[in-house]
Design an enzyme around this catalytic site. Structure first.
Site, PDB file in Angstrom:
ATOM      1  N   SER A  30       0.852  -1.193   0.000  1.00 21.54           N
ATOM      2  CA  SER A  30       0.000   0.000   0.000  1.00 21.54           C
ATOM      3  C   SER A  30       0.893   1.250   0.000  1.00 21.54           C
ATOM      4  O   SER A  30       1.689   1.425  -0.917  1.00 21.54           O
ATOM      5  CB  SER A  30      -0.938  -0.040   1.205  1.00 21.54           C
ATOM      6  N   ASP A  41      -9.068  -5.476  -4.618  1.00 14.60           N
ATOM      7  CA  ASP A  41      -8.584  -4.462  -3.685  1.00 14.60           C
ATOM      8  C   ASP A  41      -9.605  -3.331  -3.601  1.00 14.60           C
ATOM      9  O   ASP A  41      -9.846  -2.639  -4.591  1.00 14.60           O
ATOM     10  CB  ASP A  41      -7.229  -3.936  -4.182  1.00 14.60           C
ATOM     11  N   HIS A  43      -7.089  -5.796  -0.083  1.00 14.00           N
ATOM     12  CA  HIS A  43      -6.001  -4.830  -0.011  1.00 14.00           C
ATOM     13  C   HIS A  43      -4.815  -5.426   0.752  1.00 14.00           C
ATOM     14  O   HIS A  43      -4.875  -5.553   1.973  1.00 14.00           O
ATOM     15  CB  HIS A  43      -6.498  -3.549   0.661  1.00 14.00           C
TER      16      HIS A  43
END
Ligand SMILES: *[C@@H]1O[C@H](CO)[C@@H](O)[C@H](O)[C@H]1NC(C)=O
Ligand SMILES: *[C@@H]1O[C@H](CO)[C@@H](O)[C@H](O)[C@H]1NC(C)=O
Ligand SMILES: *[C@@H]1O[C@H](CO)[C@@H](O)[C@H](O)[C@H]1NC(C)=O
Ligand SMILES: *[C@@H]1O[C@H](CO)[C@@H](O)[C@H](O)[C@H]1NC(C)=O
Ligand SMILES: *[C@@H]1O[C@H](CO)[C@@H](O)[C@H](O)[C@H]1NC(C)=O
Ligand SMILES: [Ca+2]
Length: 514
Positions: A184, A399, A437
């Site tokens: 991320s 995601d 995610h």
């Protein structure tokens, strides 16, 4: 476990294997002195343990089984007169000669203790840092350009520079290879390293990268805005969780079967196209459908973000990803907090702002200010490649926070910039059907990415992206696929393919084909 090789009666120790000890650990404060650095706490952790953590990111962290015994060193590094980064080094007694730097998440001021535990369990000397500020709130950026610089590029670089000096001083021997692990924001930090400081790491594992950062914030802001934020209460554009369930059921009905299996997974969301008008309530229908205003909101969500000249600024929201509850961070009512903080505290430089009329003007301003040079959207990895660097990236196709299609876009940008038909020699992107995610979700989302304890299912380079990276860097053996494992206890596996290969059902088995 010591890796010993008994050969003709002679005991061979791997040259990189080095030892720590309690006495050496406890002497760190008096024996090691590094530029701009204040070591404020040193603890020897003899066994799996719970350790307390300073600051506002929680109170305790786990040192998992396999990581200890280790030496935990906590320190500050002043990066300028008005900025400093809080770091931790976890130095395992049994060290395989490898260095590992780690990243952060979100608007990122929290040390990644999961990654610290994971790295040391595999005998890396592992560093973590707070990205130059404590906690997950962007107010710290306001009128503090050096704090923004730490966040945008300098904290990880400092982690590499000072961290390597500390590790070498501690073990009294040179580091073999250096690695980076993050997802991320951590994926963006890894990408930024390869672009800006290509010599820091030999291998980078950066997942779900928040690259093209300003446009990502703009896109996130638009998603909130499309469903009525900031005035979402009673706003006709707003979708309640039950409405999203209707949308998700519809999208699955349209697209689940495209890959040949009705399993709740849309293997290639970029193939998924649907007519949202079909969601419109018929006369007299009051549930399982949407109003015309809501249908328009859904259309907006699943349309890419284009600039004023029609140029693509960011891909559309991923069909299927809306089923993940983390969708609510973007479309659950309030304006997405990272976009909110980034625009207010680094770009507008104000303490309050009304987001009612959020528009491309805001996006354009964030991009033009590009605080700290945070953008991270460039195909210029020439130097990284020339130095022999290897990059593994991955992206969950479900995601809910960052569009996985953006990772293809970055791959294509590098390809076009470096005039390479494929980036196989040094950069591989694995697309993970069903994964959320950075981990979790459907399918086979555990492959050693180190983002949660469940992500590290199988200790073998065929099934573990970090070990695969080590093989690539140290033995020149590049991963053609990475096999993921399900996290539902079934032990089911699925082979993950590297872009531009596709995951296609061949004779009842998913196979990677070009
Ligand atoms: C770091 O900065 C602080 C605050 O300016 C200062 O008090 C401290 O002495 C500095 N430490 C080092 C090692 O430079
Ligand atoms: C130490 O701090 C100074 C500025 O205060 C900076 O120029 C220098 O690069 C820092 N050194 C390291 C190793 O970060
Ligand atoms: C906010 O501050 C940054 C420097 O940190 C500057 O580049 C930007 O132009 C400022 N924004 C406005 C609207 O003045
Ligand atoms: C938003 O735009 C409308 C229409 O131009 C305007 O009346 C209103 O004042 C704006 N609101 C804010 C908070 O800027
Ligand atoms: C993983 O497997 C290797 C051998 O392939 C072994 O040396 C190592 O100790 C194992 N690590 C863990 C954490 O199980
Ligand atoms: Ca399917």
């Amino acid at each position: 476990m010591l890796r010993l090789l008994l050969l003709s009666g002679i005991l061979w120790l791997r040259p990189a294997l080095a030892q720590g000890s309690q006495a050496k650990c406890e002497a760190v404060q008096s024996s090691i002195h590094l530029e701009n650095t204040t070591i404020f706490q040193v603890d020897y952790i003899p066994a799996p343990a719970t350790v307390s953590i300073p600051g506002s990111c929680g109170t305790t962290a786990q040192v998992p089984t396999g990581s200890a015994p280790l030496c935990r060193v906590q320190f500050f590094v002043n990066t300028t007169a008005t900025s400093s980064v809080h770091m931790e080094a976890w130095l395992p007694d049994t060290w395989f000669g490898r260095f590992m730097g780690t990243g952060n998440g979100g608007i990122g001021g929290c040390i990644d203790y999961t990654a610290l535990g994971y790295g040391t369990s595999l005998h890396f000397a592992t560093l973590g840092h707070d990205n130059g500020h404590d906690g997950n709130n962007g107010i710290v950026f306001l009128n503090h350009p050096e704090v923004i610089n730490d966040f945008a590029f300098r904290a990880v670089h400092t982690e590499a520079v000072i961290g390597k000096q500390l590790v070498q001083a501690y073990y009294g021997s040179k580091i073999g290879k250096s690695y980076y692990l993050g997802c991320s924001t951590g994926g963006r930090q890894g990408t930024q390293e390869a672009l800006k400081f290509p010599g820091d790491f030999d291998g980078i594992l950066g997942g779900a990268p928040a690259t093209d950062w300003n446009h990502l914030q703009g896109w996130s802001g638009f998603l909130s805005h499309f469903v009525g934020s900031p005035n979402f209460m009673g706003n006709p554009k707003f979708l309640q969780p039950a409405d999203w369930a209707t949308v998700s059921a519809f999208i699955l009905a349209e697209c689940d079967g495209l890959d040949g299996v009705m399993d709740g997974i849309i293997t290639e969301p970029d193939d998924c196209h649907f007519d949202a008008n079909k969601l419109l309530c018929k006369a007299g229908q009051t549930s399982g459908c949407l109003t015309a205003t809501q249908v328009q909101a859904v259309k907006n969500v699943f349309t890419p973000m284009f600039g004023t000249h029609g140029e693509l600024l960011y891909p559309r929201y991923t069909p299927g990803a809306e089923a993940d509850p983390a969708r609510a961070a973007l479309m659950g009512g309030p304006f997405f907090t990272f976009a909110h903080d980034w625009e207010m505290f680094t770009t507008l430089n104000v303490t309050s702002h009304d987001f009612t009329n959020f528009s491309l003007v805001d996006v354009d301003l964030m991009e033009r200010v590009n605080a700290g040079g945070i953008k991270t959207f460039s195909g210029d990895l020439f130097k990284f490649k020339e130095l022999g660097g290897k990059f593994i990236t991955y992206h969950g196709r479900r995601d809910p926070l960052i569009a996985s299609t953006n990772s293809k876009r970055v791959y294509d940008l590098i390809r076009a910039t470096m005039l390479m038909p494929t980036l196989d020699p040094f950069y591989r992107l694995f697309l993970i059907p069903g994964m959320g995610h950075c981990g979790g979700g459907l399918g086979a989302p555990a492959f050693g990415q180190g983002t949660s304890p469940t992500s590290n299912a199988v200790n073998a380079s065929s099934h573990n992206a970090l070990l695969a990276l080590v093989d690539w860097v140290e033995k020149g053996k590049a991963p053609d696929t990475i096999i993921g494992t399900a996290i539902d206890g079934s032990g089911a596996e699925r082979v993950h393919c590297r872009y531009p290969q596709r995951s296609v059902l061949v004779a009842g088995k998913f196979t990677c084909v070009l």
